[in-house]
Design a protein around this motif. Structure first.
Motif, PDB file in Angstrom:
ATOM      1  N   GLY A 257     -60.121  57.857  97.018  1.00 34.34           N
ATOM      2  CA  GLY A 257     -58.920  57.162  97.447  1.00 34.34           C
ATOM      3  C   GLY A 257     -57.980  56.974  96.271  1.00 34.34           C
ATOM      4  O   GLY A 257     -58.145  57.572  95.211  1.00 34.34           O
ATOM      5  N   VAL A 258     -56.989  56.118  96.473  1.00 39.49           N
ATOM      6  CA  VAL A 258     -56.034  55.781  95.418  1.00 39.49           C
ATOM      7  C   VAL A 258     -55.952  54.264  95.333  1.00 39.49           C
ATOM      8  O   VAL A 258     -55.732  53.596  96.355  1.00 39.49           O
ATOM      9  CB  VAL A 258     -54.640  56.374  95.707  1.00 39.49           C
ATOM     10  CG1 VAL A 258     -53.602  55.831  94.736  1.00 39.49           C
ATOM     11  CG2 VAL A 258     -54.682  57.895  95.635  1.00 39.49           C
ATOM     12  N   GLY A 259     -56.153  53.723  94.143  1.00 39.01           N
ATOM     13  CA  GLY A 259     -56.000  52.283  93.948  1.00 39.01           C
ATOM     14  C   GLY A 259     -54.562  51.942  93.616  1.00 39.01           C
ATOM     15  O   GLY A 259     -53.857  52.734  92.986  1.00 39.01           O
ATOM     16  N   SER A 260     -54.114  50.775  94.039  1.00 36.89           N
ATOM     17  CA  SER A 260     -52.730  50.367  93.817  1.00 36.89           C
ATOM     18  C   SER A 260     -52.662  49.023  93.115  1.00 36.89           C
ATOM     19  O   SER A 260     -53.354  48.076  93.507  1.00 36.89           O
ATOM     20  CB  SER A 260     -51.982  50.276  95.152  1.00 36.89           C
ATOM     21  OG  SER A 260     -50.678  49.765  94.972  1.00 36.89           O
ATOM     22  N   VAL A 261     -51.837  48.945  92.081  1.00 38.00           N
ATOM     23  CA  VAL A 261     -51.603  47.671  91.401  1.00 38.00           C
ATOM     24  C   VAL A 261     -50.850  46.721  92.324  1.00 38.00           C
ATOM     25  O   VAL A 261     -51.093  45.510  92.338  1.00 38.00           O
ATOM     26  CB  VAL A 261     -50.823  47.892  90.089  1.00 38.00           C
ATOM     27  CG1 VAL A 261     -50.428  46.554  89.463  1.00 38.00           C
ATOM     28  CG2 VAL A 261     -51.661  48.702  89.111  1.00 38.00           C
ATOM     29  N   VAL A 262     -49.939  47.283  93.124  1.00 43.84           N
ATOM     30  CA  VAL A 262     -49.218  46.488  94.113  1.00 43.84           C
ATOM     31  C   VAL A 262     -50.175  46.208  95.260  1.00 43.84           C
ATOM     32  O   VAL A 262     -50.617  47.125  95.958  1.00 43.84           O
ATOM     33  CB  VAL A 262     -47.981  47.239  94.638  1.00 43.84           C
ATOM     34  CG1 VAL A 262     -47.283  46.409  95.715  1.00 43.84           C
ATOM     35  CG2 VAL A 262     -47.030  47.554  93.503  1.00 43.84           C
ATOM     36  N   GLN A 263     -50.504  44.956  95.455  1.00 42.04           N
ATOM     37  CA  GLN A 263     -51.528  44.611  96.440  1.00 42.04           C
ATOM     38  C   GLN A 263     -50.942  44.441  97.836  1.00 42.04           C
ATOM     39  O   GLN A 263     -49.961  43.741  98.031  1.00 42.04           O
ATOM     40  CB  GLN A 263     -52.244  43.324  96.024  1.00 42.04           C
ATOM     41  CG  GLN A 263     -53.078  43.484  94.760  1.00 42.04           C
ATOM     42  CD  GLN A 263     -54.123  44.581  94.920  1.00 42.04           C
ATOM     43  OE1 GLN A 263     -54.943  44.549  95.825  1.00 42.04           O
ATOM     44  NE2 GLN A 263     -54.086  45.565  94.037  1.00 42.04           N
ATOM     45  N   GLY A 264     -51.563  45.120  98.791  1.00 41.45           N
ATOM     46  CA  GLY A 264     -51.216  44.934 100.185  1.00 41.45           C
ATOM     47  C   GLY A 264     -52.177  43.942 100.817  1.00 41.45           C
ATOM     48  O   GLY A 264     -52.791  43.116 100.137  1.00 41.45           O
ATOM     49  N   VAL A 265     -52.323  44.043 102.115  1.00 39.80           N
ATOM     50  CA  VAL A 265     -53.249  43.160 102.828  1.00 39.80           C
ATOM     51  C   VAL A 265     -54.684  43.438 102.395  1.00 39.80           C
ATOM     52  O   VAL A 265     -55.494  42.523 102.237  1.00 39.80           O
ATOM     53  CB  VAL A 265     -53.091  43.343 104.350  1.00 39.80           C
ATOM     54  CG1 VAL A 265     -54.120  42.506 105.103  1.00 39.80           C
ATOM     55  CG2 VAL A 265     -51.678  42.964 104.780  1.00 39.80           C
ATOM     56  N   LEU A 266     -54.995  44.729 102.187  1.00 45.82           N
ATOM     57  CA  LEU A 266     -56.330  45.124 101.744  1.00 45.82           C
ATOM     58  C   LEU A 266     -56.290  45.384 100.246  1.00 45.82           C
ATOM     59  O   LEU A 266     -55.593  46.283  99.781  1.00 45.82           O
ATOM     60  CB  LEU A 266     -56.784  46.391 102.484  1.00 45.82           C
ATOM     61  CG  LEU A 266     -56.887  46.261 104.003  1.00 45.82           C
ATOM     62  CD1 LEU A 266     -57.243  47.605 104.619  1.00 45.82           C
ATOM     63  CD2 LEU A 266     -57.927  45.218 104.369  1.00 45.82           C
ATOM     64  N   PRO A 267     -57.028  44.611  99.458  1.00 49.65           N
ATOM     65  CA  PRO A 267     -56.942  44.742  98.004  1.00 49.65           C
ATOM     66  C   PRO A 267     -57.625  46.002  97.488  1.00 49.65           C
ATOM     67  O   PRO A 267     -58.600  46.478  98.062  1.00 49.65           O
ATOM     68  CB  PRO A 267     -57.675  43.491  97.500  1.00 49.65           C
ATOM     69  CG  PRO A 267     -58.650  43.176  98.586  1.00 49.65           C
ATOM     70  CD  PRO A 267     -57.959  43.548  99.869  1.00 49.65           C
ATOM     71  N   SER A 268     -57.091  46.548  96.387  1.00 52.00           N
ATOM     72  CA  SER A 268     -57.762  47.631  95.680  1.00 52.00           C
ATOM     73  C   SER A 268     -58.852  47.028  94.813  1.00 52.00           C
ATOM     74  O   SER A 268     -58.603  46.121  94.021  1.00 52.00           O
ATOM     75  CB  SER A 268     -56.757  48.399  94.809  1.00 52.00           C
ATOM     76  OG  SER A 268     -55.855  49.127  95.604  1.00 52.00           O
ATOM     77  N   GLN A 269     -60.059  47.549  94.965  1.00 49.26           N
ATOM     78  CA  GLN A 269     -61.205  46.912  94.337  1.00 49.26           C
ATOM     79  C   GLN A 269     -61.202  46.997  92.819  1.00 49.26           C
ATOM     80  O   GLN A 269     -61.777  46.148  92.144  1.00 49.26           O
ATOM     81  CB  GLN A 269     -62.496  47.530  94.883  1.00 49.26           C
ATOM     82  CG  GLN A 269     -62.805  47.117  96.305  1.00 49.26           C
ATOM     83  CD  GLN A 269     -62.947  45.600  96.426  1.00 49.26           C
ATOM     84  OE1 GLN A 269     -63.638  44.972  95.647  1.00 49.26           O
ATOM     85  NE2 GLN A 269     -62.272  45.042  97.411  1.00 49.26           N
ATOM     86  N   VAL A 270     -60.554  48.011  92.240  1.00 46.86           N
ATOM     87  CA  VAL A 270     -60.486  48.101  90.780  1.00 46.86           C
ATOM     88  C   VAL A 270     -59.823  46.860  90.194  1.00 46.86           C
ATOM     89  O   VAL A 270     -60.248  46.336  89.165  1.00 46.86           O
ATOM     90  CB  VAL A 270     -59.723  49.376  90.355  1.00 46.86           C
ATOM     91  CG1 VAL A 270     -59.354  49.324  88.870  1.00 46.86           C
ATOM     92  CG2 VAL A 270     -60.568  50.609  90.624  1.00 46.86           C
ATOM     93  N   TYR A 271     -58.795  46.357  90.892  1.00 52.82           N
ATOM     94  CA  TYR A 271     -58.017  45.242  90.346  1.00 52.82           C
ATOM     95  C   TYR A 271     -58.464  43.891  90.884  1.00 52.82           C
ATOM     96  O   TYR A 271     -58.270  42.867  90.238  1.00 52.82           O
ATOM     97  CB  TYR A 271     -56.530  45.465  90.657  1.00 52.82           C
ATOM     98  CG  TYR A 271     -56.101  46.866  90.301  1.00 52.82           C
ATOM     99  CD1 TYR A 271     -55.952  47.249  88.972  1.00 52.82           C
ATOM    100  CD2 TYR A 271     -55.915  47.834  91.290  1.00 52.82           C
ATOM    101  CE1 TYR A 271     -55.604  48.543  88.640  1.00 52.82           C
ATOM    102  CE2 TYR A 271     -55.568  49.124  90.962  1.00 52.82           C
ATOM    103  CZ  TYR A 271     -55.411  49.479  89.632  1.00 52.82           C
ATOM    104  OH  TYR A 271     -55.096  50.771  89.305  1.00 52.82           O
ATOM    105  N   GLU A 272     -59.087  43.877  92.053  1.00 51.50           N
ATOM    106  CA  GLU A 272     -59.478  42.612  92.667  1.00 51.50           C
ATOM    107  C   GLU A 272     -60.984  42.368  92.640  1.00 51.50           C
ATOM    108  O   GLU A 272     -61.434  41.304  93.043  1.00 51.50           O
ATOM    109  CB  GLU A 272     -58.988  42.577  94.131  1.00 51.50           C
ATOM    110  CG  GLU A 272     -57.480  42.649  94.269  1.00 51.50           C
ATOM    111  CD  GLU A 272     -56.777  41.500  93.561  1.00 51.50           C
ATOM    112  OE1 GLU A 272     -57.208  40.343  93.722  1.00 51.50           O
ATOM    113  OE2 GLU A 272     -55.803  41.780  92.827  1.00 51.50           O
ATOM    114  N   GLY A 273     -61.757  43.333  92.178  1.00 56.54           N
ATOM    115  CA  GLY A 273     -63.212  43.200  92.190  1.00 56.54           C
ATOM    116  C   GLY A 273     -63.809  42.744  90.875  1.00 56.54           C
ATOM    117  O   GLY A 273     -65.017  42.831  90.672  1.00 56.54           O
ATOM    118  N   GLY A 274     -62.955  42.270  89.947  1.00 60.21           N
ATOM    119  CA  GLY A 274     -63.457  41.783  88.674  1.00 60.21           C
ATOM    120  C   GLY A 274     -63.722  42.870  87.649  1.00 60.21           C
ATOM    121  O   GLY A 274     -64.418  42.636  86.658  1.00 60.21           O
TER     122      GLY A 274
END
Length: 369
Positions: A257-274
């Motif tokens: 997939g593609v992770g995004s720094v701009v967070q939508g309703v569903l967070p990108s785990q790279v940035y929100e998973g610690g």
């Protein structure tokens, strides 16, 4: 319970499962091939319409039924424009307006899962045609070697599939139809520790994919990002790590997939998973990072090589991904449009499955002055 009664119970379960699959086949044949209504099928089988519905669901889930769509395209279509701009084969998933983001993701993941299985089967057939009579991977000699080295040797004869992790890939793994493809090895492309908050586990994703394909799996037990460049360099010199990296480099297909720094309703785990620290987040803003592919960070123009944090990342770079013949990128959600555009500019994908709204948003961004 005696051994005899236990065996009898097990044989009864197997017989019952076989009978259910045969009925699922019969229902699917009448519905999809003969064009009969569910009411007619229910009468023929002597069951209710709801049972027919469950049998059809079972037929799709077990691979008895495989639905293939040929999507029209052209120079002016979304698919055609994406192909012209980025050289990617795009499959656009129409999703109704007003739907939830999780429903959007699930719709895209279902199409991507079917496409992934098709690609694996195509690659396996091509490999078999190129080397007729060659032994299939996962043989006794490979098993004796154990670990990634044995899998790498098996991958030389079978198909190797590299898998990333994250929210999107978790949904793809859940949606995968069961289709056993002999000789397949699935390898984790980028490192990951379990998320600090609620989120998908890389191990769970890898396990589901392996189970669906009947494949052996090779994990990559390192963090998504190392704290220090020197630690990464030391780990990369370890023989066991080098074996996994070599196996990933030998992949015939990568799925991510593609992770995004701009967070939508569903967070990108790279940035929100610690996986990144507060100081790392400050550095991401300073470097104008918009997203990542396999934990390798990207700017809007697709550049990545001079971003300092990438020296601590564990996933393959866009240049390394480009050496993998087929690369399936899966994206859902307009919030990911800037990150997807960066990924396409970095030429990370040969194949793309994306929802229609996100695809249009990417094209709008690409044409903006």
């Amino acid at each position: 319970m005696s051994t005899r009664s236990h065996d009898s119970s097990r044989n009864s379960n197997i017989s019952g499962e076989s009978s259910t699959l045969l009925r699922a086949y019969e229902a699917a044949s009448m519905y999809y091939v003969q064009g009969e209504t569910m009411e007619v099928i229910a009468h023929h089988l002597g069951v209710s319409r709801s049972t027919v519905s469950r049998l059809l669901d079972r037929a799709r889930a077990t691979g008895i039924v495989r639905i293939e769509l040929t999507q029209p395209g052209g120079a002016g279509s979304i698919e055609g424009r994406l192909a012209t701009l980025f050289g990617v084969r795009a499959q656009i998933v129409p999703v109704r307006e007003g739907t939830t983001e999780i429903h959007r993701l699930q719709q895209v993941a279902g199409v991507a899962a079917a496409r992934m299985v098709e690609l694996v089967a195509e690659l396996a057939e091509r490999r078999a045609a190129e080397a007729p009579g060659a032994p299939v991977g996962s043989g006794a000699d490979d098993a004796e070697m154990g670990g990634a080295e044995g899998a790498a040797r098996a991958g030389g004869r079978g198909v190797v599939v590299g898998i990333a992790w994250g929210t999107t890939m978790s949904e793809v793994s859940v949606a995968l139809p069961a289709r056993q493809v002999p000789g397949v090895t699935v390898v984790q492309l980028n490192g990951a520790t379990d998320p600090m908050e609620v989120g998908p586990s890389a191990g769970e994703v890898l396990s589901r994919v392996g189970h669906a394909l009947g494949a052996r799996v090779v994990a990559f037990p390192v963090p998504a990002f190392f704290d220090h460049v020197a630690t990464r360099e030391a780990m990369w010199s370890e023989r066991s790590v080098r074996r996994v990296l070599a196996l990933a480099r030998s992949a015939d297909l990568a799925v991510f997939g593609v992770g995004s720094v701009v967070q939508g309703v569903l967070p990108s785990q790279v940035y929100e998973g610690g996986h990144v620290s507060r100081a790392d987040r400050v550095a991401l803003r300073r470097e104008r990072v918009v997203g990542d592919v396999c934990t390798v960070l990207l700017r809007a123009d697709g550049s990545w090589s001079d971003i300092a944090l990438n020296a601590r990342a564990t996933g393959p770079t866009p240049a390394q991904l480009a050496r993998i013949p087929r690369r399936l990128c899966v994206v859902a959600g307009r919030a990911k449009a800037p990150a997807l555009l960066a990924a396409l500019r970095a030429r990370v994908a040969t194949d793309l499955v994306v929802d229609d709204a996100t695809a249009r948003a990417v094209l709008d961004l690409a044409s903006a002055p």
